[in-house]
Design an enzyme around this catalytic site. Sequence first.
Site, short mmCIF file in Angstrom:
data_model
loop_
_atom_site.label_atom_id
_atom_site.label_comp_id
_atom_site.label_asym_id
_atom_site.label_seq_id
_atom_site.Cartn_x
_atom_site.Cartn_y
_atom_site.Cartn_z
N GLY A 18 0.78 -1.23 0.00
CA GLY A 18 0.00 0.00 0.00
C GLY A 18 0.82 1.28 0.00
O GLY A 18 0.31 2.33 0.39
N SER A 19 2.06 1.22 -0.50
CA SER A 19 2.85 2.46 -0.49
C SER A 19 2.27 3.49 -1.46
O SER A 19 2.34 4.70 -1.20
CB SER A 19 4.32 2.18 -0.80
OG SER A 19 4.49 1.78 -2.13
N ASN A 20 1.68 3.04 -2.56
CA ASN A 20 1.04 4.01 -3.47
C ASN A 20 -0.21 4.62 -2.84
O ASN A 20 -0.45 5.83 -2.97
CB ASN A 20 0.71 3.34 -4.81
CG ASN A 20 1.91 3.32 -5.73
OD1 ASN A 20 2.33 4.35 -6.25
ND2 ASN A 20 2.50 2.14 -5.89
N LYS A 71 -8.50 -12.83 -11.66
CA LYS A 71 -9.37 -11.77 -12.18
C LYS A 71 -10.45 -11.44 -11.16
O LYS A 71 -10.66 -12.19 -10.19
CB LYS A 71 -10.01 -12.20 -13.50
CG LYS A 71 -10.94 -13.39 -13.38
CD LYS A 71 -11.56 -13.74 -14.73
CE LYS A 71 -12.50 -14.94 -14.60
NZ LYS A 71 -13.16 -15.28 -15.86
N MET A 98 -3.58 -7.03 -7.84
CA MET A 98 -2.97 -8.02 -8.72
C MET A 98 -4.02 -8.93 -9.36
O MET A 98 -3.90 -10.15 -9.40
CB MET A 98 -1.93 -8.83 -7.95
CG MET A 98 -0.84 -7.95 -7.33
SD MET A 98 -0.09 -6.75 -8.47
CE MET A 98 0.99 -7.85 -9.38
N ASN A 115 -5.01 2.97 -13.10
CA ASN A 115 -4.05 1.98 -12.62
C ASN A 115 -2.65 2.58 -12.68
O ASN A 115 -2.39 3.48 -13.48
CB ASN A 115 -4.09 0.74 -13.53
CG ASN A 115 -3.14 -0.35 -13.06
OD1 ASN A 115 -3.05 -0.65 -11.88
ND2 ASN A 115 -2.41 -0.96 -13.99
N HIS A 117 1.34 1.25 -13.24
CA HIS A 117 2.11 0.09 -13.68
C HIS A 117 3.60 0.43 -13.60
O HIS A 117 4.01 1.50 -14.03
CB HIS A 117 1.73 -0.28 -15.12
CG HIS A 117 2.42 -1.53 -15.57
ND1 HIS A 117 2.05 -2.78 -15.12
CD2 HIS A 117 3.48 -1.71 -16.40
CE1 HIS A 117 2.85 -3.68 -15.67
NE2 HIS A 117 3.72 -3.06 -16.43
C1 GAR Z 1 3.59 -1.10 -7.40
O1 GAR Z 1 4.93 -1.03 -7.79
C2 GAR Z 1 2.68 -1.17 -8.60
O2 GAR Z 1 3.15 -0.46 -9.69
C3 GAR Z 1 2.67 -2.65 -8.87
O3 GAR Z 1 2.61 -3.24 -7.60
C4 GAR Z 1 3.30 -2.40 -6.67
C5 GAR Z 1 2.40 -2.20 -5.46
O4 GAR Z 1 3.10 -1.55 -4.45
N1 GAR Z 1 1.57 -3.02 -9.69
C6 GAR Z 1 1.65 -3.95 -10.63
O5 GAR Z 1 2.66 -4.59 -10.86
C7 GAR Z 1 0.36 -4.18 -11.40
N2 GAR Z 1 0.62 -4.88 -12.61
P1 GAR Z 1 2.35 -0.87 -3.23
O6 GAR Z 1 1.40 -1.93 -2.64
O7 GAR Z 1 3.44 -0.54 -2.28
O8 GAR Z 1 1.61 0.33 -3.73
#
Ligand code: GAR
Length: 212
Positions: A18-20, A71, A98, A115, A117
């Site tokens: 969840g850093s984003n 999915k 995911m 999203n 990526h």
């Molecule tokens: C992030 O780097 C995001 O771009 C990636 O998962 C990570 C989640 O990090 N997403 C994918 O690869 C989707 N195809 P987070 O949980 O720390 O936000």
Amino acid sequence: MSATISRLRIGVLGSGSGSNMQSILDAIEAGRLEAVLACVLSDVPDAGILERARRHGVPAFHVDPAPFRTKLDGEAEQRYIATLRQHGVDTVVLAGFMRIVKRGLLTAFPQRVLNIHPALLPSFPGLAAWQQALDHGVKITGCTVHFVDEGTDSGPIILQRCVPVKDDDTPASLHARIQVEEHLAYPEALRLLASGQLRCEGRRVLLRSNGA
Ligand code: GAR
């Protein structure tokens, strides 16, 4: 696409740490993003994203994704849509979610599912994009924020940020450097959306000044 929404009501879907989501929350709390984080949903019961959200008083729920593994579809999709609607969400933010989302969610929130990526799309869609970048030998990679369509990581691109690939990078070090840029990119993309500056022309997402 409407230019009039000012305060987004965001629902985040995530499977990981969840850093984003945290970067979006930080931007809201610092007054850099006109939005409310209305709820956080995860398909993983003990995902860090749920704990992080709860620490900030954001409603956070594990929503059962069964019976699918990769999915979000059928009754599980309806459970997600219902929970997002119960919290008044108008903008769905996938942040490390995911699973492939399907037409039902996209129809419920038209042009309002985003999203992030960890690569410069259309290069390296799918899983472990930082590993794909290393394997391919590219010198520059990065991250992409895009609107979600029915393909995999194929929707119109809102913004991208670049990251150099170093000779001594490991998958973990490269992903960490990409994440620094992700944490700038997602709040900025949402700020542009909230300010009504985004205009879609086919595949292109263009910027306009307010009132144009
Ligand atoms: C992030 O780097 C995001 O771009 C990636 O998962 C990570 C989640 O990090 N997403 C994918 O690869 C989707 N195809 P987070 O949980 O720390 O936000």
